[in-house]
Structure formats: structure tokens, C-alpha cells
Design a protein around this motif. Structure first.
Motif, PDB file in Angstrom:
ATOM      1  N   SER A 188       0.799  -1.211   0.010  1.00 33.81           N
ATOM      2  CA  SER A 188       0.001  -0.195  -0.074  1.00 33.81           C
ATOM      3  C   SER A 188       0.898   1.269  -0.121  1.00 33.81           C
ATOM      4  O   SER A 188       1.929   1.100   0.459  1.00 33.81           O
ATOM      5  CB  SER A 188      -0.795  -0.017   1.278  1.00 33.81           C
ATOM      6  N   SER A 190      -0.051   5.564   1.107  1.00 34.86           N
ATOM      7  CA  SER A 190      -1.051   6.185   1.569  1.00 34.86           C
ATOM      8  C   SER A 190      -0.358   7.187   2.625  1.00 34.86           C
ATOM      9  O   SER A 190       0.837   7.171   2.970  1.00 34.86           O
ATOM     10  CB  SER A 190      -2.142   5.363   2.432  1.00 34.86           C
ATOM     11  N   THR A 191      -1.180   8.016   3.154  1.00 34.32           N
ATOM     12  CA  THR A 191      -0.767   9.010   4.325  1.00 34.32           C
ATOM     13  C   THR A 191      -1.638   8.348   5.608  1.00 34.32           C
ATOM     14  O   THR A 191      -2.845   7.725   5.471  1.00 34.32           O
ATOM     15  CB  THR A 191      -1.122  10.293   4.197  1.00 34.32           C
ATOM     16  N   LYS A 192      -0.942   8.458   6.752  1.00 34.54           N
ATOM     17  CA  LYS A 192      -1.717   8.242   8.066  1.00 34.54           C
ATOM     18  C   LYS A 192      -1.448   9.026   9.111  1.00 34.54           C
ATOM     19  O   LYS A 192      -0.385   9.675   9.251  1.00 34.54           O
ATOM     20  CB  LYS A 192      -1.276   6.728   8.370  1.00 34.54           C
ATOM     21  N   GLN A 211       1.284  13.542  10.372  1.00 33.48           N
ATOM     22  CA  GLN A 211       0.751  12.895   9.292  1.00 33.48           C
ATOM     23  C   GLN A 211       1.853  12.256   8.625  1.00 33.48           C
ATOM     24  O   GLN A 211       3.175  13.063   8.422  1.00 33.48           O
ATOM     25  CB  GLN A 211      -0.021  13.904   8.229  1.00 33.48           C
ATOM     26  N   PHE A 213       3.583   9.961   5.505  1.00 37.78           N
ATOM     27  CA  PHE A 213       3.519   9.090   4.459  1.00 37.78           C
ATOM     28  C   PHE A 213       4.061   7.684   4.547  1.00 37.78           C
ATOM     29  O   PHE A 213       5.147   7.576   5.125  1.00 37.78           O
ATOM     30  CB  PHE A 213       4.364   9.907   3.163  1.00 37.78           C
ATOM     31  N   GLN A 214       3.115   6.608   3.891  1.00 39.23           N
ATOM     32  CA  GLN A 214       3.659   5.064   4.128  1.00 39.23           C
ATOM     33  C   GLN A 214       3.879   4.610   2.927  1.00 39.23           C
ATOM     34  O   GLN A 214       2.735   4.501   2.122  1.00 39.23           O
ATOM     35  CB  GLN A 214       2.945   4.605   5.248  1.00 39.23           C
ATOM     36  N   ASP A 246       0.270  14.285  -2.203  1.00 42.26           N
ATOM     37  CA  ASP A 246      -0.872  13.886  -2.869  1.00 42.26           C
ATOM     38  C   ASP A 246      -0.399  13.490  -4.386  1.00 42.26           C
ATOM     39  O   ASP A 246      -0.960  12.586  -4.781  1.00 42.26           O
ATOM     40  CB  ASP A 246      -1.947  14.964  -2.874  1.00 42.26           C
ATOM     41  N   ILE A 249       1.461  10.230  -4.252  1.00 43.00           N
ATOM     42  CA  ILE A 249       0.484   8.967  -4.065  1.00 43.00           C
ATOM     43  C   ILE A 249      -0.032   8.682  -5.224  1.00 43.00           C
ATOM     44  O   ILE A 249      -0.220   7.458  -5.947  1.00 43.00           O
ATOM     45  CB  ILE A 249      -0.366   9.182  -2.735  1.00 43.00           C
ATOM     46  N   LYS A 250      -0.799   9.618  -6.012  1.00 41.41           N
ATOM     47  CA  LYS A 250      -1.435   9.431  -7.165  1.00 41.41           C
ATOM     48  C   LYS A 250      -0.652   8.755  -8.225  1.00 41.41           C
ATOM     49  O   LYS A 250      -0.977   7.771  -8.881  1.00 41.41           O
ATOM     50  CB  LYS A 250      -2.168  10.478  -7.390  1.00 41.41           C
ATOM     51  N   ARG A 253       0.133   5.041  -7.140  1.00 47.41           N
ATOM     52  CA  ARG A 253      -0.892   4.214  -7.482  1.00 47.41           C
ATOM     53  C   ARG A 253      -1.163   3.974  -8.663  1.00 47.41           C
ATOM     54  O   ARG A 253      -1.596   2.703  -9.159  1.00 47.41           O
ATOM     55  CB  ARG A 253      -2.088   4.781  -6.709  1.00 47.41           C
TER      56      ARG A 253
END
Length: 261
Positions: A188, A190-192, A211, A213-214, A246, A249-250, A253
Motif C-alpha cells: 500500500s 497512503s498517508t496516516k 501525518q 506518508f507510508q 498527494d 501517491i497518485k 498508485r
């Protein structure tokens, strides 16, 4: 090794690293006006009892206030600091390609991806406390003197990452490491929001969450603290820009979707 890095960086940036360091140090310097202003107040009161001694005190305090405020007049503009950071990121990109032994022709995406976040607690880095600070610019944006930086390269079969703690003032990356992962192994990205050990910015200014990023693969992960949500409470609402996160991540993905089909 730092001298070699600075010579390479001078060549890339076209200016002396010492000159840039001096200007950035000036930009991030925080004026300490409490004691000079108190001295000025005492001197003004003293003029009522001894005008000559009081005026001498006013002169000394005035010079002190000017000395503290002088960096504000010599500091570079916000846009120049942004330009230097963008240049430094490109320098780190080239450095990461060298370390990972990746040729530009191997990249399936022309632009490498950058994920960065501010370093506010120097205790777990090799960056000195005096080089860890931040400033709210005239444009109300937050800028930082040290960053967690990750550069991600996308090739045909692998995702390669380079990470460092970056001393922006000195132009030096520390705690460098790099990894490569096959797309099929990525679980995966994502951010968390997570709880962290408290970071004390100053009295009554404490951060307790971040926050993150992972990018997770079995047995490993790429992790970057990119923002501290509570920071806006101490900056009159200004927040850390995370638009680059962002975008990264996009982009990742999208490639994962294509490669895992």
C-alpha cells in the motif's frame, strides 16, 4: 565527503555554498527583542532622573534593537528561498540516481517524485539544534530549515527510493539510505495520522501528532513525517504544504495499477 558534496552543489547551483548558507541563516534567524526593548524602556525612564545617562542608555538600546532587526533587512525574499529549495531537490535527485545506479533512460516517468516534511525535533537526526527552525514568510507560507526528504524513482519493474535528513541551511544530506522494491511486493501507499513523542517548539507549544506518508512492503516500509496538524495552532492558521505528497501517491498508485494488472 561534505566538501565534495558542496563542490558538486556549487557547480549545480551556480553560487558559493557559503554565500547561500549565510543568506539562509539570515532568513531563518529569529530576532530576540525582549531584552533590548526592556533596556530601551529602562533607559527612557532613566532620562527623567539623569538625562545624559538616560540618552546614553537609549542610544545603546537603539543600537541593540537595530542589531537584532538587521537580518530582516538583509534576508532573501521568500521566492528566492523557494528557488534554492527546488534547486537543492534537483541536486538530491541527481545524487539519488548515482547512489541507486539508475540511468535517466530507465525511468518510466520523467519527473521523479519528492516526499518531504519538516524536521522540528533535531534530537533524532544528525542536524544541530541551531540549524532546525522555521519561518512564516510574507506570503503567509511556512518554510523550514531542515527536512525529511524522500526521492522516488519509477522504473520498468521497480520502485527505487532515496531518503535523507536534509540540512537546508548548510546544503548537506545526512542519514542517507536507499532501497528498491518490485511493484508486485508493494502492499500500500497512503498517508496516516499517528501519535508521536511530544515535540516542544517552545513553552506551551507542543506537537503530539503527525501525518505520515507510508509505502509498505512485507518486512519493510518507506515512511516520512510530512505534516504536524497541530502546527497550525501556533502559526495563525498557516499549514505545511503537502500537495507534493498527494501528487506522489497518485503517481505511484497509477503505476501500481498498471503493473499489477
Amino acid at each position: 565527503m561534505n566538501n565534495i558534496l558542496k563542490k558538486k552543489q556549487d557547480k549545480v547551483l551556480g553560487l558559493s555554498s557559503e554565500d547561500r548558507r549565510s543568506k539562509l541563516k539570515t532568513y531563518f534567524k529569529k530576532s530576540k527583542l525582549l531584552y533590548p526593548v526592556l533596556t530601551l524602556g529602562v533607559a527612557l525612564l532613566l532620562t527623567q532622573a539623569d538625562i545624559l545617562l538616560g540618552l546614553l542608555g537609549v542610544l545603546i538600546a537603539g543600537v541593540w534593537v537595530y542589531w537584532e532587526l538587521r537580518p530582516m533587512f538583509d534576508a532573501p525574499e521568500d521566492k528566492m528561498v523557494d528557488r534554492w529549495l527546488a534547486q537543492d531537490l534537483q541536486f538530491l535527485r541527481r545524487r539519488s540516481l548515482e547512489r541507486l545506479n539508475i540511468d535517466e533512460s530507465e525511468l518510466i516517468q520523467e519527473k521523479s517524485l519528492f516526499v518531504r516534511g519538516p524536521i522540528l525535533n533535531p534530537g533524532r537526526t544528525n542536524i544541530s539544534t541551531e540549524d532546525v527552525t522555521w519561518k512564516k514568510g510574507k506570503d503567509k507560507k511556512l518554510r523550514f530549515s531542515a527536512y525529511y526528504i524522500t526521492v522516488i524513482h519509477l522504473t520498468e519493474h521497480k520502485l527505487s527510493s532515496y531518503q535523507c535528513d536534509y540540512n537546508f541551511i548548510r546544503g548537506v544530506p545526512v542519514r542517507e539510505n536507499d532501497d528498491e522494491y518490485f511493484y508486485r511486493d508493494v502492499v500500500s501507499v497512503s498517508t496516516k495520522d499517528i501519535d508521536i513523542d511530544s515535540i516542544e517548539l517552545s513553552a506551551n507549544q507542543i506537537l503530539r501528532s503527525a501525518q505520515v506518508f507510508q509505502l509498505i512492503v512485507p518486512g519493510s516500509r518507506v515512511e516520512v513525517k510530512v505534516n504536524y496538524p497541530e502546527l497550525k495552532d501556533y502559526t495563525d492558521g498557516s499549514v505545511v504544504d503537502t500537495s507534493h505528497v498527494d501528487y506522489a501517491i497518485k503517481a505511484i498508485r497509477k503505476v501500481l495499477l498498471e503493473k499489477k494488472v
